[in-house]
Design a protein around this motif. Structure first.
Motif, PDB file in Angstrom:
ATOM      1  N   LYS A 290     -16.593   6.118   0.798  1.00  0.00           N
ATOM      2  CA  LYS A 290     -17.795   6.168   1.645  1.00  0.00           C
ATOM      3  C   LYS A 290     -17.572   5.472   2.977  1.00  0.00           C
ATOM      4  N   MET A 291     -16.458   4.754   3.087  1.00  0.00           N
ATOM      5  CA  MET A 291     -16.064   4.083   4.325  1.00  0.00           C
ATOM      6  C   MET A 291     -14.549   3.938   4.308  1.00  0.00           C
ATOM      7  N   VAL A 292     -13.954   3.833   5.460  1.00  0.00           N
ATOM      8  CA  VAL A 292     -12.502   3.641   5.536  1.00  0.00           C
ATOM      9  C   VAL A 292     -12.234   2.139   5.484  1.00  0.00           C
ATOM     10  N   VAL A 293     -11.289   1.755   4.615  1.00  0.00           N
ATOM     11  CA  VAL A 293     -10.912   0.352   4.465  1.00  0.00           C
ATOM     12  C   VAL A 293      -9.438   0.235   4.839  1.00  0.00           C
ATOM     13  N   ILE A 294      -9.151  -0.717   5.713  1.00  0.00           N
ATOM     14  CA  ILE A 294      -7.751  -0.965   6.084  1.00  0.00           C
ATOM     15  C   ILE A 294      -7.469  -2.455   5.964  1.00  0.00           C
ATOM     16  N   GLY A 295      -6.193  -2.777   5.777  1.00  0.00           N
ATOM     17  CA  GLY A 295      -5.747  -4.163   5.743  1.00  0.00           C
ATOM     18  C   GLY A 295      -4.975  -4.483   7.002  1.00  0.00           C
ATOM     19  N   LEU A 296      -5.095  -5.717   7.428  1.00  0.00           N
ATOM     20  CA  LEU A 296      -4.434  -6.157   8.653  1.00  0.00           C
ATOM     21  C   LEU A 296      -3.558  -7.350   8.307  1.00  0.00           C
ATOM     22  N   ALA A 297      -2.238  -7.179   8.388  1.00  0.00           N
ATOM     23  CA  ALA A 297      -1.306  -8.272   8.096  1.00  0.00           C
ATOM     24  C   ALA A 297      -0.949  -8.951   9.411  1.00  0.00           C
ATOM     25  N   LYS A 298      -1.355 -10.211   9.544  1.00  0.00           N
ATOM     26  CA  LYS A 298      -1.182 -10.929  10.810  1.00  0.00           C
ATOM     27  C   LYS A 298       0.277 -11.110  11.202  1.00  0.00           C
ATOM     28  N   ASN A 299       1.069 -11.603  10.258  1.00  0.00           N
ATOM     29  CA  ASN A 299       2.437 -11.974  10.615  1.00  0.00           C
ATOM     30  C   ASN A 299       3.242 -10.789  11.118  1.00  0.00           C
ATOM     31  N   GLU A 300       3.108  -9.644  10.440  1.00  0.00           N
ATOM     32  CA  GLU A 300       3.880  -8.473  10.838  1.00  0.00           C
ATOM     33  C   GLU A 300       3.115  -7.595  11.828  1.00  0.00           C
TER      34      GLU A 300
ATOM     35  N   LEU B 246      -6.693   5.682  14.200  1.00  0.00           N
ATOM     36  CA  LEU B 246      -6.739   5.388  12.761  1.00  0.00           C
ATOM     37  C   LEU B 246      -7.074   6.617  11.922  1.00  0.00           C
ATOM     38  N   GLN B 247      -7.219   7.777  12.593  1.00  0.00           N
ATOM     39  CA  GLN B 247      -7.537   9.046  11.926  1.00  0.00           C
ATOM     40  C   GLN B 247      -8.789   8.898  11.056  1.00  0.00           C
ATOM     41  N   LEU B 248      -9.830   8.329  11.650  1.00  0.00           N
ATOM     42  CA  LEU B 248     -11.078   8.102  10.924  1.00  0.00           C
ATOM     43  C   LEU B 248     -11.911   9.376  10.923  1.00  0.00           C
TER      44      LEU B 248
ATOM     45  N   GLU C  39       0.817  -5.478  11.172  1.00  0.00           N
ATOM     46  CA  GLU C  39       0.803  -4.140  10.599  1.00  0.00           C
ATOM     47  C   GLU C  39      -0.579  -3.817  10.067  1.00  0.00           C
ATOM     48  N   ILE C  40      -0.893  -2.533  10.078  1.00  0.00           N
ATOM     49  CA  ILE C  40      -2.126  -2.040   9.491  1.00  0.00           C
ATOM     50  C   ILE C  40      -1.756  -1.278   8.218  1.00  0.00           C
ATOM     51  N   PHE C  41      -2.463  -1.575   7.130  1.00  0.00           N
ATOM     52  CA  PHE C  41      -2.224  -0.908   5.850  1.00  0.00           C
ATOM     53  C   PHE C  41      -3.443  -0.091   5.474  1.00  0.00           C
ATOM     54  N   PHE C  42      -3.182   1.089   4.947  1.00  0.00           N
ATOM     55  CA  PHE C  42      -4.223   1.904   4.339  1.00  0.00           C
ATOM     56  C   PHE C  42      -4.039   1.840   2.840  1.00  0.00           C
ATOM     57  N   PRO C  43      -5.099   1.992   2.058  1.00  0.00           N
ATOM     58  CA  PRO C  43      -4.938   1.993   0.598  1.00  0.00           C
ATOM     59  C   PRO C  43      -3.895   3.035   0.177  1.00  0.00           C
ATOM     60  N   GLY C  44      -3.012   2.626  -0.720  1.00  0.00           N
ATOM     61  CA  GLY C  44      -1.993   3.534  -1.223  1.00  0.00           C
ATOM     62  C   GLY C  44      -0.730   3.580  -0.377  1.00  0.00           C
ATOM     63  N   ASP C  45      -0.707   2.875   0.762  1.00  0.00           N
ATOM     64  CA  ASP C  45       0.511   2.856   1.585  1.00  0.00           C
ATOM     65  C   ASP C  45       1.664   2.206   0.825  1.00  0.00           C
TER      66      ASP C  45
END
Length: 179
Positions: free
Chosen positions: A160-170, A58-60, A172-178
């Motif tokens: 101050k922390m990494v936030v990602i979104g997780l789309a169940k159906n696809e 995740l390149q954290l 896929e992992i989303f990062f802000p601004g993707d």
């Protein structure tokens, strides 16, 4: 009914046999404890490797020793709630699990509910000067992720922390601004 007779040898072969038995029991107990320590060390090493791999994938910027995950739910279109689960050092930390009754949202609005939940969680951690997680996972898609990021912006906690979104159906992992 016959009584039980206990004999404690004071010397001789029986005393030596008793001492040998005690030594064997102590060796056995030490062996079990040593194996438990080694097993714990191996499990901890495995968890550390997984966290390091997650950091790379995740390149954290930091090892994700604390991860918090949020999800919204409702019951037949009513009673919106959100839940948060926490992982520390790669293990579920159930004492830090939380559920949130949605207060400020009328009806079902997943985005607004997510924003409220994330805002309340991190407003509290910041007010109590507690450590923030290295990784926050938002269950949903880009809309829920953007709502969470808005909450962090309002708290001056973005970045101050990494936030990602997780789309169940696809899956896929989303990062802000993707895009």
């Amino acid at each position: 009914e016959p009584g039980v007779e206990i004999t404690v040898p004071k010397g001789g072969d029986k005393k030596k046999l008793l001492e040998l038995s005690e030594r064997n029991v102590n060796y056995f107990i030490d062996d079990i404890r040593q194996k438990e320590r080694l097993n714990l060390q191996e499990r901890n090493a495995d968890k550390l490797r997984l966290l390091e791999q997650l950091q790379v994938d995740l390149q954290l910027p930091a090892l994700p020793v604390q991860i918090e995950c949020f999800d919204n739910s409702n019951f037949h279109g009513s009673f919106p709630v959100s839940a948060m689960v926490t992982f520390k050092n790669g293990e579920p930390n159930k004492k830090d699990y939380r559920h949130f009754n949605i207060r400020s949202v009328e009806g079902i609005n997943d985005f607004a509910s997510m924003k409220e939940t994330v805002f309340r969680r991190y407003k509290r951690l910041i007010a109590e000067d507690q450590s923030l997680p290295q990784l926050v996972i938002i269950d949903g898609g880009k809309g829920q992720l953007n709502a969470a990021v808005e909450a962090l912006e309002e708290l001056n906690a973005k970045g101050k922390m990494v936030v990602i979104g997780l789309a169940k159906n696809e899956e896929e992992i989303f990062f802000p601004g993707d895009q």
